[in-house]
Structures are given as structure tokens and as C-alpha cells.
Design an enzyme around this catalytic site. Structure first.
Site, PDB file in Angstrom:
ATOM      1  N   ASP A 449      -2.448  -0.252  -7.447  1.00  0.00           N
ATOM      2  CA  ASP A 449      -1.439   0.798  -7.597  1.00  0.00           C
ATOM      3  C   ASP A 449      -0.050   0.289  -7.230  1.00  0.00           C
ATOM      4  O   ASP A 449       0.114  -0.541  -6.324  1.00  0.00           O
ATOM      5  CB  ASP A 449      -1.820   1.968  -6.681  1.00  0.00           C
ATOM      6  CG  ASP A 449      -0.864   3.137  -6.801  1.00  0.00           C
ATOM      7  OD1 ASP A 449      -0.778   3.711  -7.900  1.00  0.00           O
ATOM      8  OD2 ASP A 449      -0.207   3.467  -5.798  1.00  0.00           O
ATOM      9  N   GLU A 502      -1.087  -1.743 -12.227  1.00  0.00           N
ATOM     10  CA  GLU A 502      -0.212  -0.660 -12.669  1.00  0.00           C
ATOM     11  C   GLU A 502       1.215  -1.142 -12.418  1.00  0.00           C
ATOM     12  O   GLU A 502       1.750  -0.995 -11.325  1.00  0.00           O
ATOM     13  CB  GLU A 502      -0.485   0.631 -11.889  1.00  0.00           C
ATOM     14  CG  GLU A 502       0.286   1.807 -12.462  1.00  0.00           C
ATOM     15  CD  GLU A 502       0.933   2.699 -11.410  1.00  0.00           C
ATOM     16  OE1 GLU A 502       1.573   3.689 -11.791  1.00  0.00           O
ATOM     17  OE2 GLU A 502       0.830   2.389 -10.211  1.00  0.00           O
TER      18      GLU A 502
END
Length: 780
Positions: A449, A502
Site C-alpha cells: 500500500d 500500489e
């Protein structure tokens, strides 16, 4: 008395058995054993005994032990050879009396006050001994924790000091074990700035005074073996900060925690037996970027609210298998204090959230998914951590896991703290954590993330709020080195695992190998795949326009192919796109209810044919109209046959099932996802028609033709150039089919090429293009 730090165990302030110096109260006597084995009983250390040396701890040791600042309690407590024999010393607050048991010898120690007991016994060697401790109303026989050697070896300490312990969780944390034939738990924690560390838990009434840990040299590691403590015991570390104040902290490497909002760590030992050997044996057969991958993203606590890991294991694998997804992606499952963060603000990096069960329950869920042939990806959050005062923030009284520079430590977007990626022990904590989830829980991939927030020193910061790197640039060189090390280590240790970034910028080489240097001068970050955020933003923007205006935005649909092979991509329609006022996928579409569903179906057909792997968030597979909420999860009631519009939602779900079925059976759609030879435009500039058409090709050149008509009109006899060597084409999927809720405008018969050139090809076919629909054709 320090307030107790956990919801578990009694409050030590309510314990009435503590004896202090000067009370004059005699220790409680214990029952005598049978006469035939009467032990020798000695009373030592009394005022008239006059030993060769005083066995009692000196004033400095007493003060440091009581203050929680002693770095080597094992040098004071326990049994030690001294002139005149063996000195026994114990620190047992609340005790009325302490007796040493050495075989048949019983030695009643002198009460030195403040919980200290000591005695000198005329023995030549230090014996194996136990303690008999009398409290008010009870007598307990226990092992002496301070008679055991350190439980960490030189290799562990060397690797920790170097920041290279790839299985750090096996060294630090709490581990039930047997030492010298004695069952207990060994505790170890890294706290280099602490003046002292003690273990507190239900086993000592949350008062760590009796259980100080020893410092293992310059490594900053503190260690203690506690006999009699086993799995299921809650605990924390009581840390004395450099300023002398104390703080109770959860174990950074705890493998189990209490259920939030309780915050204690829990001693854990796994006894799980895996059943996914067949899955693991073939997992590495085909690299992820050359294999089919369609991902169903799930927030476990809300997918079916109220279900545990084991209950989810009875429903989730069957549902995902029925819809044909190859993988699930779990939003973060590591322990987090606030459910509303969806798991993206982690406090227990090594513990699956206790909200849904214990770690073995989570293993069971992963195991069942594997047994159904479904891979498991997990969101992993190394970019930041929350500031809770019982967790990682200033863990030992000073910045430790976070950067020492406040400007570098504070994450500007989320009010959290950023890790100090340049500190080798912190980097080791995170790299080992990535390995941990893959090795201990058989996770098949990590979706990392917020990578962009790690890579740039100026991320969300204004001028003057950041300091350039040593080369004057904005790149966070420490974060780059960490990500490279993490990826290289995971891929080396765990065959078949994939890491996914990401990353929302144009950083060069996110999925390039770490040893290959790019134009920017950096080696690649080493990820296997990267989320294609540009594709997501552009394509959703295009779809949001009314069809009459789409011709002016045609480039938003086709621009992704300009850079489609710069990285290995995943096409994500994730939770982030269906919350916070962004609306659900179907609600982003223009038009009436029929047109909205037709637009979503056409979009999904185009998405599944586009180069890259697919990811779809739960609820979007059946055109849920409302935004997702973690409070209640997907609107499953929309599929209830008694609901009047259930057929509309079931139709979209049926389409997703068929998309996955055809996708998995068609290598052209995934085998060359990352190579330009796997794609060929037929027509990409038909803006006036709102039409795009392209070929996907497998390694043998076998094609699939994908055609999307994003206009609300039927286009009959639409001519498209095709390879002349294909004798006929037949329709294998049409998003306008009646079973999906469409108008059933189809091409039911094989379509043969005509010797009429079109789009730069010598042959062409004529198709009927349904409105707001995508059609797939394969050679007949």
C-alpha cells in the site's frame, strides 16, 4: 501504582497480600511432607546467622530493580556462588515468604523488604532449584526464572545487529518453549533506548516488578524466560524510558493480540496442520505475469458481517470459485485498533486481527482457499503506522521505528508516522514481516500500500517541509533500498509469490528487476506487478460522460496503450473507487437504470480484454448501487429472488462469472500481458462511433477479437479489419446478451472474412454491434 495496561487480569492495586519491610509479620508456614521423606530444613539469613557475606542485594541493585532500570537482573537474582556458599535471591512483590527447594533441601529465605528475599546456603555448587512462594491464602511452587541462560544464540544476535535476520519473528516476541526440561515462554524485544524492560501480564497481576529482563549487549535486545507461562497468556512490555518514566507497550512482534479495543499481546503457539501441499507445489510453475489472474478484493470483516475466519472459510472460497476468480485480495488483516481505518493503520504487524479469530483460524481460511484453487493476496502496509501510545510510536521513549527527524517522521496525509527505512533494524522488522506472512500463512502475494508516499521526500509536503537527498533530489533513497531488499528477499525465499505495488506515479522501473538499472540511474524496485492507476482514472472518467460527449474524450479510453508495457500492470477497480462520495461502479455510469447496467457490463468486458490483470472490489460484481460501507458490507439483499430487481443484479454477476470462465480458457487474454506482441489494434481512433477494437494474441499467435461500442445505438454491418488467415469467427461473449439483462443484440452465426481491406488489413468482417456493449470473438 501504575494503572493496569490491559483489559485482562486483576488490578494489582486490589491485591492485599503484599508485605513491606517493618511489618513484623512472619512468613506463612507450609504443610510438612510425609515423615519418611522429611527434607532437611534450614533457616538462613536471620539476624543471628552471621554469614561470610551478606546474600541480600546491595542498595544500588535494589534501587535499580525496583525502578525497572536494571540491565542485568540475572546477575543479582537467582543463585550465585559467593564466599561461604551459594547466595539465593528472589524478588517477589506481594509474597509473604519464599523458600528455596533443592532436592530434599528446603531453605527459607530472609525477608529483606520491598519484595526481596535472600539467603546464603553452604553449598559448593549452584544447584538446580525451585521456589516455594507463599502469598496470603495460597502457596505456589514455581521455577526460578533467573536460573536460566539466555535463550537467544550468537547467530540470532549477530543477524539482528546486522539487520539481516530474515526470520526475525522466530527470535523476538513471545515463544512457548521448553528449556532444560522446563516449560515456559521466552520473551525478547528490541528496545535499545530503554533503561530497563520488564514483562507484565495476567501471570504477575500486571506488575512487572518481579520479572525484569536482561539486556543482551549492544544489540538493544532484552530477553527473559518465564517458566510456567504458556499459550493464551496476555502480556505487555513495561519499558523504563531514558527519562525514568515507564510505559506499557504491546509486543511489536506479537503473533496474536487481544480483541480490540483491548490492546495486550497474547502468547501464541501454532499447532495447525496445512492441507495445501498440492497448491504450493505448483504455485511457482508459471510466473504471475504470464498466468491468468482475476482478483476479487475483499474486506473480510464486512464481506459477511459477523462471520469468523472459520465461518468465512465455509462461504468465501465457494463464492469466489463459483464466480471463477483466480485470486482473492484481502484488505489488511494485520491487527489494527480502529476498524474504520479498514486495516490500513496497523499496530500488530505480525498478528492477524483477533476480531475474526486466532492465527490458526486465519491459516484455516487461507488453506481452504488454496484447496479450492484460489490464490490469496494480502494488502501490506509498510508506509506508516499510528501514534497510539501503547504501540510503536516512540516505543522505548525515543523515536525508534519512526524517523528521528520530525519532518520525516510525520505522514502528512493520515496523521500517522513513517518508518525510518534507513535504520537497519527497522528495515529488518519490515522485510522479515513480508517474509513472515508468506512463510507462516502461505500468502501468495503482497499488495504493498501507498508506495508513492514512501518513494518521494516531498510527497504531500510543501517547499520547506522536506529536505533533499544527498544528491539534491526528491527521491527517498532509504525507501528505495528497503523496497528493493524486501522484494529480492521475498522472491528468493518464497517461490511463486508475487508482490504488487500500489504506486500512482510514473516512477521508472517499479516492476523492473532490482539489479537492472534504468534511465533514471536507479535499479528497479523489483515488484512483480503494479496497479495501473492511470488506466483506472482515465477509463472511469471516460465512462462517466454521457455517450453523446464521449467522442471528445476518446483518448481517455485509448491512452493506456501508450504505456501499457512500461510495467507489468494490474487493472484495479478497488475499494478506493467506491467510497467517500465516489459512488459505486454502476452509479458512476450515466443514463437510466438499464443504461447504467449496460455501461457497467460493457466496461467490464473491455476491462477483462485489456492487457493487464483484473481486480474488482466486492459488491461491484453484482452492480451494487450504493457505496461500500465497512459497517454493513455488500448489499446482498439485491440478489434475493423476492426482490423485484434481483434479475438485474444477478445478470451482472452472471456476466462476471462468464468473463472469468472465458478469460481463464483463453491464453490470448493473459499469456502475453506484458509483451507488445500480445496486442494489436484493429481500430483505436473511431471516436465518432465510440468504438474500440483490438486483437489479443497468445504465444502461438492465436487471437481473440474484442470490440466495444460505447454508444447507445446499434451499429449494423460494422466493418472491422481482421487477419485473413482466420476462416471464420464466432461470438464467445456478448455483454448485451439477454441472460445478463441486455437487449440480446448478438451475432449468433459464424462470421466469415471478406476480401475487402479495412484498418490496414487485407480482409474484414461485418458485425452487428449492440448498444453499450462489448463483444468477444474467437476463430471458429
Amino acid at each position: 501504582m501504575t494503572p493496569r495496561p490491559s483489559s485482562s487480569g486483576p488490578d494489582p492495586r486490589k491485591t492485599t497480600g503484599k508485605k513491606t519491610a517493618g511489618t513484623g509479620k512472619k512468613p506463612a508456614k507450609t504443610a510438612k511432607p510425609a515423615k519418611k521423606k522429611a527434607p532437611r530444613k534450614l533457616t538462613v539469613g536471620s539476624p543471628g546467622a552471621a554469614p561470610a557475606v551478606s546474600p541480600a542485594p546491595d542498595a544500588a541493585d535494589r534501587e535499580r530493580l525496583l525502578a525497572g532500570t536494571h540491565h542485568d537482573p540475572h546477575a543479582v537474582l537467582g543463585a550465585h556462588r559467593v564466599p561461604g556458599g551459594v547466595a539465593f535471591r528472589a524478588l517477589r512483590p506481594y509474597a509473604l515468604a519464599v523458600t528455596v527447594l533443592c532436592g530434599e533441601l528446603r531453605v527459607e529465605l530472609h525477608d529483606d523488604g520491598d519484595g526481596f528475599f535472600s539467603g546464603l546456603v553452604p553449598l559448593e555448587e549452584v544447584p538446580v532449584h525451585r521456589l516455594l512462594v507463599a502469598y496470603e491464602g495460597t502457596v505456589q511452587e514455581a521455577e526460578d526464572p533467573y536460573r536460566f541462560l539466555p535463550t537467544l544464540g550468537e547467530l540470532d544476535l549477530h543477524l539482528i545487529g546486522e539487520g539481516r535476520h530474515e526470520q526475525l519473528w522466530r527470535a523476538l516476541g513471545a515463544h512457548p518453549t521448553t528449556l532444560d526440561g522446563v516449560a515456559g515462554t521466552r520473551f525478547a524485544v528490541w528496545a535499545p533506548n530503554a533503561r530497563g524492560v520488564r514483562v507484565a501480564g495476567g501471570f504477575n497481576f500486571w506488575d512487572g516488578t518481579a520479572h525484569p529482563m536482561r539486556s543482551l549487549g549492544s544489540t538493544g535486545v532484552w530477553e527473559l524466560f518465564l517458566p510456567g507461562v504458556g499459550a493464551g497468556e496476555p502480556y505487555k512490555f513495561e519499558i523504563t524510558r531514558p527519562d525514568g518514566s515507564r510505559t506499557f507497550r504491546a509486543d511489536p512482534l506479537a503473533r496474536r493480540t487481544e480483541v480490540p479495543p483491548a490492546t495486550s499481546s497474547v502468547v501464541h503457539a501454532s499447532d495447525y496442520t496445512w492441507g495445501d501441499g498440492e497448491w504450493l507445489a505448483r504455485r511457482a510453475d508459471t510466473p504471475a505475469h504470464e498466468a491468468p489472474m482475476s482478483v476479487y478484493e475483499v474486506h473480510l470483516p464486512s464481506w459477511r458481517p459477523g462471520l469468523t475466519y472459520r465461518e468465512l472459510a465455509e462461504q468465501l472460497p465457494a463464492y469466489v470459485c463459483d464466480l471463477g476468480f483466480t485470486h482473492v485480495e484481502l484488505m489488511p488483516v494485520a491487527e489494527h485498533p480502529f476498524g474504520g481505518s479498514w486495516g490500513y493503520q496497523v499496530t500488530g504487524f505480525y498478528a492477524p486481527t483477533a476480531r475474526l479469530g486466532d492465527p490458526d483460524d486465519f491459516r484455516y481460511l487461507v488453506d481452504r482457499l488454496h484447496q479450492e484453487g484460489i490464490g490469496v493476496l494480502m494488502d501490506w502496509v509498510p508506509a506508516h503506522f499510528p501514534r497510539d501510545d501503547w504501540a510503536l510510536a516512540e516505543f522505548d521513549g525515543r523515536p525508534l521505528y519512526e524517523h528521528s527527524d520530525p519532518l520525516r517522521a510525520a505522514h502528512p496525509d493520515w496523521g500517522t508516522l513513517e518508518f525510518d527505512f534507513g535504520r537497519r533494524e527497522v528495515r529488518n522488522f519490515l522485510v522479515a514481516n513480508a517474509v513472515y506472512w508468506c512463510e507462516e500463512f502461505h500468502i501468495d502475494g503482497l499488495r504493498v500500500d501507498a508506495v508513492a508516499s514512501m518513494l518521494y521526500l516531498d510527497y504531500s509536503r510543501e517547499p520547506g517541509e522536506w529536505t533533499p537527498n544527498e544528491h539534491g533530489g526528491r527521491e527517498n533513497l532509504d525507501a528505495v533500498a528497503f523496497l528493493q531488499e524486501m522484494n529480492a528477499t521475498v522472491y528468493r525465499r518464497v517461490p511463486g509469490v508475487v508482490t504488487v505495488a500500489e504506486e500512482s506515479t510514473a516512477w521508472d522501473g517499479v516492476t523492473r528487476a532490482t539489479h537492472h538499472q534504468g534511465p533514471s540511474g536507479f535499479g528497479g524496485l523489483g515488484f512483480g506487478l503494479k496497479w495501473n492507476m492511470g488506466w483506472m482514472h482515465d477509463s472511469l472518467e471516460y465512462m462517466s460522460h454521457e455517450p453523446v460527449h464521449r467522442k471528445y474524450h476518446h483518448g481517455e479510453l485509448t491512452f493506456s496503450m501508450v504505456y501499457a508495457y512500461s510495467e507489468n500492470y494490474v487493472l484495479p477497480i478497488s475499494h478506493d473507487e467506491v467510497v467517500h462520495g465516489k459512488r459505486s461502479l454502476v452509479s458512476k455510469m450515466p443514463g437510466d437504470w438499464w443504461q447504467q447496467r449496460a455501461n457497467e457490463r460493457a466496461y467490464l468486458g473491455w476491462m477483462w480484454a485489456h492487457p493487464g490483470k483484473q481486480l474488482l472490489f466486492m459488491g461491484q460484481e453484482f452492480a451494487q448501487g450504493a457505496e461500500w460501507s465497512e459497517a454493513h458490507g455488500p448489499d446482498w439483499w439485491l440478489l434475493d429472488p423476492q426482490y423485484g430487481a434481483a434479475a438485474d443484479h444477478r445478470g451482472v454477476r452472471d456476466l462476471v462469472r462468464d468473463l472469468n470462465t472465458v478469460y481463464r480458457a483463453t491464453p490470448a487474454l493473459w499469456q502475453r500481458d506484458t509483451h507488445p506482441s500480445g496486442f494489436s489494434w484493429v481500430v483505436g481512433d473511431a471516436a465518432e462511433d465510440d468504438v474500440v477494437a483490438f486483437l489479443r494474441l497468445d504465444a502461438d499467435g492465436s487471437p481473440l477479437l474484442a470490440v466495444s461500442n460505447f454508444a447507445p445505438v446499434v451499429r449494423s454491418g460494422y466493418r472491422l479489419g481482421v487477419p485473413e488467415e482466420i476462416p471464420a469467427w464466432h461470438e464467445v461473449l456478448n455483454t448485451d446478451a439477454a441472460r445478463y439483462g441486455g437487449g440480446d443484440v448478438t451475432n449468433p452465426h459464424p462470421v466469415k472474412p471478406e476480401p475487402q481491406g479495412r484498418h490496414g488489413r487485407p480482409a474484414s468482417i461485418r458485425l452487428t454491434l449492440p448498444p453499450l456493449a462489448t463483444v468477444w470473438l474467437r476463430p471458429a
